[in-house]
Scaffold this active site. Sequence first.
Site, PDB file in Angstrom:
ATOM      1  N   TYR A  46       0.856  -1.190   0.000  1.00 55.89           N
ATOM      2  CA  TYR A  46       0.000   0.000   0.000  1.00 55.89           C
ATOM      3  C   TYR A  46       0.889   1.237   0.000  1.00 55.89           C
ATOM      4  O   TYR A  46       1.853   1.313   0.761  1.00 55.89           O
ATOM      5  CB  TYR A  46      -0.885   0.005   1.252  1.00 55.89           C
ATOM      6  CG  TYR A  46      -1.794   1.205   1.375  1.00 55.89           C
ATOM      7  CD1 TYR A  46      -2.813   1.423   0.449  1.00 55.89           C
ATOM      8  CD2 TYR A  46      -1.641   2.111   2.418  1.00 55.89           C
ATOM      9  CE1 TYR A  46      -3.656   2.522   0.573  1.00 55.89           C
ATOM     10  CE2 TYR A  46      -2.489   3.212   2.548  1.00 55.89           C
ATOM     11  CZ  TYR A  46      -3.494   3.411   1.622  1.00 55.89           C
ATOM     12  OH  TYR A  46      -4.328   4.493   1.739  1.00 55.89           O
TER      13      TYR A  46
ATOM     14  N   ASP B  70       9.185   3.078   0.197  1.00 59.29           N
ATOM     15  CA  ASP B  70       8.080   3.680   0.933  1.00 59.29           C
ATOM     16  C   ASP B  70       8.237   3.250   2.392  1.00 59.29           C
ATOM     17  O   ASP B  70       7.805   2.166   2.780  1.00 59.29           O
ATOM     18  CB  ASP B  70       6.739   3.230   0.357  1.00 59.29           C
ATOM     19  CG  ASP B  70       5.564   3.825   1.128  1.00 59.29           C
ATOM     20  OD1 ASP B  70       5.803   4.485   2.159  1.00 59.29           O
ATOM     21  OD2 ASP B  70       4.419   3.618   0.691  1.00 59.29           O
TER      22      ASP B  70
ATOM     23  N   LYS C 224       3.859   8.751   9.233  1.00 61.43           N
ATOM     24  CA  LYS C 224       3.549   8.137  10.528  1.00 61.43           C
ATOM     25  C   LYS C 224       4.489   8.642  11.639  1.00 61.43           C
ATOM     26  O   LYS C 224       4.290   9.750  12.109  1.00 61.43           O
ATOM     27  CB  LYS C 224       3.498   6.624  10.382  1.00 61.43           C
ATOM     28  CG  LYS C 224       2.387   6.248   9.365  1.00 61.43           C
ATOM     29  CD  LYS C 224       1.923   4.826   9.353  1.00 61.43           C
ATOM     30  CE  LYS C 224       0.637   4.701   8.547  1.00 61.43           C
ATOM     31  NZ  LYS C 224       0.752   4.048   7.259  1.00 61.43           N
TER      32      LYS C 224
HETATM   33  C1  LIG Z   1       0.093   4.555   5.925  1.00 59.10           C
HETATM   34  C2  LIG Z   1       0.868   4.341   4.697  1.00 59.10           C
HETATM   35  C3  LIG Z   1       0.784   5.214   3.601  1.00 59.10           C
HETATM   36  C4  LIG Z   1      -0.231   6.324   3.529  1.00 59.10           C
HETATM   37  O1  LIG Z   1      -0.039   7.305   4.474  1.00 59.10           O
HETATM   38  P1  LIG Z   1      -1.271   8.283   4.816  1.00 59.10           P
HETATM   39  O2  LIG Z   1      -0.673   9.261   5.763  1.00 59.10           O
HETATM   40  O3  LIG Z   1      -2.333   7.416   5.402  1.00 59.10           O
HETATM   41  O4  LIG Z   1      -1.701   8.904   3.535  1.00 59.10           O
HETATM   42  C5  LIG Z   1       1.644   5.026   2.530  1.00 59.10           C
HETATM   43  N1  LIG Z   1       2.528   4.013   2.536  1.00 59.10           N
HETATM   44  C6  LIG Z   1       2.630   3.150   3.561  1.00 59.10           C
HETATM   45  C7  LIG Z   1       3.658   2.071   3.503  1.00 59.10           C
HETATM   46  C8  LIG Z   1       1.789   3.272   4.666  1.00 59.10           C
HETATM   47  O5  LIG Z   1       1.883   2.378   5.655  1.00 59.10           O
END
Ligand SMILES: *Cc1c(COP(=O)(O)O)cnc(C)c1O
Length: 410
Positions: free
Chosen positions: A128, A221, A249
């Site tokens: 994701y 990511d 995060k």
């Molecule tokens: C949570 C997450 C996102 C998205 O971040 P948001 O602040 O919710 O838009 C993107 N990549 C990874 C790996 C994530 O865990």
Amino acid sequence: MPGGVNSPVRAFKAVGGTPPFVASASGPHITTIDGDVLIDFIASWGALILGHAEPSIVAAVEEAARRGTSFGMPTTHEVELAELITELVPSLEVMRMVSSGTEATASAIRVARAATGKPGIVKFEGCYHGHADPFLVKAGSGAASMGEPDSPGVPAATVADTYLARFNDLESVERALGQGTAAAVIVEPVAGNMGVVPPVAGFLQGLRDLCDQRRALLIFDEVMTGFRVARGGAQERYGVTPDLTCLGKVVGGGTPAAVYGGRAELMRKVAPDGPVYQAGTLAGNPLAVAAGFATLRYITENPGLYDELENMGADLEARLTQAMKEYNVAGSVQRAGAMLTLFFGPTEVRSWDEASTVDRDRFGRFFHAAYQGGVLLPPSPFEALFLMRAHGPLIDQAGEVLVTAIGETG
Ligand SMILES: *Cc1c(COP(=O)(O)O)cnc(C)c1O
């Protein structure tokens, strides 16, 4: 609000029942409006690494709020935060702040496409990268929990340049890159959005080598893994350096903040140094900068934190693994540092096709048994439990509850 919530997974669709509404939280605990006190392993989906309402973070945000909540002008605090981030994650030679992980990944691929002049993006099934259109193909937990792997409203043309590969399978990456039109490979270096799936030995280095051979950029990511699986994220833990990195995060200390950055030559293409447009009214917001700085300063000043988290994680992993054996429950516990998933069913999960075989009903029973015992788990079989420093004194108690809950799923 659709589903009564502001982000789909909060509606408990994957486990059934009605979600509790939160009144407040402190340290490892969440208190619901019904007065239940729960040991919380959602940890704001990984955004919290210390604990809820950490006093040093609250104080920093209060102080910042008194100076003004938003200016739309640069501040020295943003520079100080950037210095701290680039010290902890040295591959970020130049970085830009945004307000969500979604923005960070969308911006990173814009830079990659501009720098290479190529349209394609290789992404992995089950990974994701936020909800921007090009990534909404086999995007892991949120979509999978809904039973809808893809989203209507995403034009076919938008995902035509998104090539899918299988996590932990370099041959599938080679095939996806074979078309020669990929600007980048984007990966969660430890997958966390199909449940925790660590990279097998050589996978990340293999990606690095393939990207170099095919002139594609490697994007990590690390929105979830940054400052979580190690001080310097997965790139430090596994010793592989990407061209671009996305953080989110933890970097916001529980406020809306995220970052993308990497090699100077690439990031200098971003406006106003270069022609790649990207902007944000609330980017580098003073409250978010204060919370992020307080978090990263704690991390910098307490080098023992990641050993503490590792020990807690190893302890919990061992207990859960043992309990599954004792109760004769098939499955596996997978972990990287302070993130862990219990998969009911498959004895090893290396990719999405294996993750997707989990026993969803059994997970639902596990979730509700844990809840009855006072432990709040992420309400989806494809998510990670996130450890915070504040869990320390309660890890035994939480472990006992989860062991009992495993026994009650039969
Ligand atoms: C949570 C997450 C996102 C998205 O971040 P948001 O602040 O919710 O838009 C993107 N990549 C990874 C790996 C994530 O865990």
